[in-house]
Enzyme design. Structure first.
Site, mmCIF file in Angstrom:
data_model
loop_
_atom_site.group_PDB
_atom_site.id
_atom_site.type_symbol
_atom_site.label_atom_id
_atom_site.label_comp_id
_atom_site.label_asym_id
_atom_site.label_seq_id
_atom_site.Cartn_x
_atom_site.Cartn_y
_atom_site.Cartn_z
ATOM 1 N N ARG A 137 -23.341 19.814 16.670
ATOM 2 C CA ARG A 137 -22.409 19.798 17.806
ATOM 3 C C ARG A 137 -22.418 18.424 18.498
ATOM 4 N NH1 ARG A 137 -18.886 23.393 20.597
ATOM 5 N NH2 ARG A 137 -19.387 25.287 19.470
ATOM 6 N N GLU A 194 -19.845 27.008 28.897
ATOM 7 C CA GLU A 194 -20.528 25.720 28.771
ATOM 8 C C GLU A 194 -19.738 24.506 29.267
ATOM 9 O OE1 GLU A 194 -21.142 26.964 24.617
ATOM 10 O OE2 GLU A 194 -22.976 25.782 24.741
HETATM 11 N N1 MTE Z 1 -24.250 31.598 33.230
HETATM 12 C C1 MTE Z 1 -25.293 32.263 33.778
HETATM 13 N N2 MTE Z 1 -25.201 32.728 35.029
HETATM 14 N N3 MTE Z 1 -26.457 32.447 33.081
HETATM 15 C C2 MTE Z 1 -26.609 31.953 31.800
HETATM 16 O O1 MTE Z 1 -27.658 32.130 31.192
HETATM 17 N N4 MTE Z 1 -25.570 30.703 29.952
HETATM 18 C C3 MTE Z 1 -24.560 29.715 29.574
HETATM 19 C C4 MTE Z 1 -23.184 30.144 30.070
HETATM 20 N N5 MTE Z 1 -23.245 30.501 31.449
HETATM 21 C C5 MTE Z 1 -25.512 31.242 31.217
HETATM 22 C C6 MTE Z 1 -24.323 31.116 31.979
HETATM 23 C C7 MTE Z 1 -24.487 29.487 28.139
HETATM 24 S S1 MTE Z 1 -25.586 28.421 27.438
HETATM 25 C C8 MTE Z 1 -23.531 30.081 27.360
HETATM 26 S S2 MTE Z 1 -23.414 29.738 25.719
HETATM 27 C C9 MTE Z 1 -22.559 31.027 27.912
HETATM 28 O O2 MTE Z 1 -22.772 31.265 29.296
HETATM 29 C C10 MTE Z 1 -22.658 32.333 27.135
HETATM 30 O O3 MTE Z 1 -21.905 33.343 27.657
HETATM 31 P P1 MTE Z 1 -20.346 33.529 27.303
HETATM 32 O O4 MTE Z 1 -20.199 33.350 25.834
HETATM 33 O O5 MTE Z 1 -20.065 34.882 27.768
HETATM 34 O O6 MTE Z 1 -19.634 32.453 28.067
HETATM 35 MO MO1 MOS Z 2 -25.374 28.594 24.933
HETATM 36 S S1 MOS Z 2 -26.415 26.838 24.727
HETATM 37 O O1 MOS Z 2 -24.575 28.374 23.400
HETATM 38 O O2 MOS Z 2 -26.582 29.723 24.646
#
Ligand code: MTE
Ligand code: MOS
Length: 756
Positions: A304, A706
């Site tokens: 990535r 992200e």
């Molecule tokens: N938001 C919160 N509150 N807590 C989390 O652990 N993880 C992040 C993001 N937002 C996270 C977060 C990461 S690394 C990812 S990949 C995405 O949420 C995953 O969730 P989604 O695919 O539902 O967006």
């Molecule tokens: Mo998020 S770094 O892809 O868990």
């Protein structure tokens, strides 16, 4: 609409791993971990621990029933050290006792004879020693050598990016309960229930159908629990298997910080070439990723970095090479952005370098090189670009020249406080770059009272995915969201899950849930057609708990329809599958169409630096972001704000310090500074992109987890611009820009401070 968890969250009633009521007879595990980063493991002495109060057993590698291996991508990660220790904090032995205190006390009594070996902590040194996790990866577009020869301006430099501690509020942990006929149920704080299941099966020797993994929710994961929940789940499962009793382990903060991997630090080289019109026509980058002691997810993170190495810019000639370097640090892992931020920072540094030497603003170069439709990414996919649209809309709402002018005017009148402004356009690809992972399943039950239960592969970790799943079902069934319950993520209900990662959980699981709900709805409509005497099912719709015919409410309620369908023996349940169409990637050619779509946006970040103390405040983050057709503004703005603050933290204050012996010195919250309420931007104002393009994602929304983190990168460049306003210097690119480093850069040159 509110996050459905908010009520139980604020009342302290939401259930995390440590809130699960323990079964009588539960034992507690604690790990004895390596005190040194590299050495030959000669012997382990567990006798004193075994004699200690309450200790039931001490487990080392030789006791495992299955394999001593938890590496998911490359089998290079023993559960318990054997023969050699590779990082400080590597689990060596598991102490199992009647109480948590007794286990922790006894773990301190384990000793190991370790013959010291030289630890390597620098990825460039590891690369020079040939210590690569996987062969180097490379993207090539055009011909950089020929292009550099034609360039008017060429600049070269180096970038150091530090890692980042995830600091999920809930530490890692797991609870394993033996079930009948040799099975195990594992409650795990993981983003990847199936990854945990596989690891547990490997170390226990059990087949997958005997191991159930259940995840209610996480108190944050941020990538740190995509793969790294595996070790703790395996540890309690092995202990449960050997003792035939339930075993729990919930890490203390300092154990977690010491023993788990973090965002990958990178050391990188760049060379950028521009023509007279400031068009970037050649770019070369070499990335040295500090992978730590074992593979974990490093190769995927590395990929990535390459996918995002040109950020939102079209560059016709690119060669980008990336090395995943094995060092004696804990295995570094996924962290929001997944290597993308590390790639994007380097091109931004290269642009800043060029701008500072050419006497223009970085924004001028950024703006002239934004991707337009049809531009080719170095990996072959053609852009459908909203880079310029998001820039324009941000600029219309928050004119950049005015922001810049405000800073200039302030700076002209202020000697010891300086303002800096920087722009961060982002372009983030949505989909797992490993194509087979882009699939999800959903199980929907409608009960005879009309209420609905949904289970998917998505793990709720604060990002609000459960709220979005409930919205999908409520929308399709035309009911109040209170009638939908989203249940835990469980490998018996949903098998072979992809982790909740890559920001794709709502996209993938939402589509699977949509398919399941629509299938049930269509079945119900065939019953309803009869009952309300509709000409065709197309005339029917569901709203407010009633069946509508040609837009008119009928007397048939949802509840009556469901009850009647059950009497007619129509299935009220569905298990459905979704796989993202149209994506592919071939590493043999390093070309393909890996992303379903890209998320674009542009943010302006302003800071004020106190040039006597080196401290700074972030005045604002303003911009325009592509939410698509947001399913839930409250949730999505939460992601924007959280992501920005986390990105700013990485760029400015969170400083991981490993000493030359590979020991983590910033191993507690007293020595590792994370953003608090005082360090968040004074203002965050992000407007949604108007006329967003449609996407394949659920209800035309766009992934939001992200991408916002990367707006934080402008925090670094804004501080840099403030320093330049003070002394005109060009600091070396070395992140994070802690107040200490800022201060040194404010007074780095030989010139004495003027005192007019
Ligand atoms: N938001 C919160 N509150 N807590 C989390 O652990 N993880 C992040 C993001 N937002 C996270 C977060 C990461 S690394 C990812 S990949 C995405 O949420 C995953 O969730 P989604 O695919 O539902 O967006
Ligand atoms: Mo998020 S770094 O892809 O868990």
């Amino acid at each position: 609409m509110k996050n459905i968890d908010s009520y139980s969250h604020v009342r302290g009633e939401s259930v995390y791993l440590d809130d699960i009521p323990v079964i009588r007879g539960t034992l507690y595990a604690c790990v004895f971990d390596s005190p040194v980063a590299h050495g030959g493991l000669k012997s382990i002495d567990t006798s004193a621990a075994e004699q200690s109060d309450g200790v039931v057993c001490v487990i080392t590698a030789k006791d495992l029933v299955g394999e001593n291996q938890i590496g998911g991508v490359v089998p290079d990660e023993p559960l318990l050290a054997e023969g050699e220790v590779h990082f400080q904090g590597q689990p060596v032995a598991i102490v199992v006792a009647e109480s948590d205190d007794q286990a922790r006390k006894a773990a301190k009594l384990v000793t190991a004879e370790i013959e010291p070996l030289t630890p390597v902590t620098d990825p460039r040194v590891a690369a020079a020693n040939g210590e690569l996790i996987v062969p180097p990866k490379k993207f090539v577009l055009g011909d950089v050598t020929a292009a550099f020869a034609r360039c008017e301006y060429v600049f070269e430099g180096r970038v150091e990016l530090n890692g980042q501690e995830h600091l999920y509020i809930e530490t890692q942990g797991a609870y394993a309960i033996p079930t009948e006929q040799g099975g195990i149920r594992v409650h795990s704080s993981t983003q990847g229930p199936t990854a945990v299941q596989r690891a547990v099966c490997r170390v226990t020797g059990l087949p997958m159908h005997k191991v159930e993994v259940d995840v209610q929710r996480l108190g944050g994961g941020f990538g740190g629990k995509e793969d790294q929940g595996n070790a703790w789940a395996s540890i309690v499962s092995v202990a449960a298997q050997l003792t035939k009793r339930p075993v729990k382990y919930s890490l203390h903060r300092m154990e977690d910080m010491r023993m788990t991997g973090k965002r990958h630090p990178y050391s990188s080289d760049y060379k950028i070439g521009l023509d007279r019109d400031l068009k970037i026509i050649a770019y070369e980058a070499v990335f040295y990723q500090n992978a730590g002691a074992s593979c974990d997810l490093s190769p995927a993170v590395l990929e990535r970095t390459l996918f995002h190495c040109t950020n939102s810019y079209f560059i016709p000639n690119v060669t980008a090479t990336a090395y995943s370097c094995r060092t004696n640090l804990p295995p570094n892992t996924a962290f929001r952005g997944f290597g993308g931020p590390q790639g994007m920072f380097v091109i931004e540094a290269a642009i800043a370098h060029a701008a500072e030497n050419l006497g223009v603003t970085a924004a001028e170069i950024q703006r002239r090189n934004l991707l337009v439709d049809g531009d080719e990414f170095p990996y072959g996919q053609l852009a459908e670009s909203d880079a310029a649209a998001s820039w324009q809309q941000a600029d219309e709402k928050f004119p950049l020249t005015r922001l810049q002018q405000e800073a200039d005017e302030f700076n002209a009148g202020s000697k010891y406080f300086k303002k800096g402004v920087a722009v961060m356009p982002i372009c983030f690809g949505i989909s797992f770059t490993n194509t087979p992972m882009n699939q999800a399943r959903s199980l929907v039950h409608v009960y005879t009272d009309g209420s609905v239960a949904v289970s998917t592969a998505a793990v709720e970790m604060g990002q609000g995915v459960n709220t979005k799943m409930a919205q999908v079902a409520a929308t399709i069934f035309g009911m109040d969201i209170g009638n939908v319950k989203v249940h835990s993520t469980n490998t018996l209900r949903i098998a072979n899950t992809s982790p909740t990662a890559a920001s794709a959980a709502a996209d993938l699981n939402g589509r699977a849930t949509q398919i399941a709900c629509e299938t049930i709805r269509d079945r119900l409509f065939t019953v309803a057609k009869d009952l309300v005497e509709a000409a065709t099912v197309e005339d029917l719709s569901l709203k407010d708990g009633f069946v509508y015919r040609s837009g008119e409410r009928t007397a048939l309620s949802w509840r009556a329809l469901v009850a009647e369908a059950h009497l007619r023996r129509v299935s009220l349940s569905e298990h459905s599958h979704y796989a993202t169409p149209g994506i592919n990637f071939d590493w043999a050619t390093a070309k393909g169409h890996p992303f379903s779509y890209h998320v674009y946006g542009t943010a302006f970040v302003g800071v004020t630096v106190d040039c006597l103390r080196g401290r700074y405040v972030v005045d604002y983050v303003k911009g325009c972001h592509d939410f698509g057709n947001s399913m839930n503004k409250a949730v999505d703005y939460g992601q924007i704000e959280g992501g920005i603050v986390q990105g700013l933290g990485w760029m400015t204050m969170e400083e991981l310090v490993y000493d030359a012996e590979g020991r983590l010195r910033s191993n507690a919250l007293s020595t590792y500074k994370v953003p608090d309420i005082h360090s968040v931007p004074k203002e965050i104002d992000i407007v949604p992109l108007a006329d967003a393009r449609s996407s394949l994602a659920i209800f035309n929304s766009k992934a939001v987890g992200e991408p916002p983190l990367m707006y934080g990168i402008a925090g670094y460049f804004a501080i840099r611009n403030a320093i330049r306003a003070f002394n005109g210097s060009s600091p070396t690119f070395d992140c994070p820009f802690t107040p200490e480093k800022v201060l040194m850069n404010l007074y780095s040159d030989d010139r004495p401070m003027s005192d007019e």
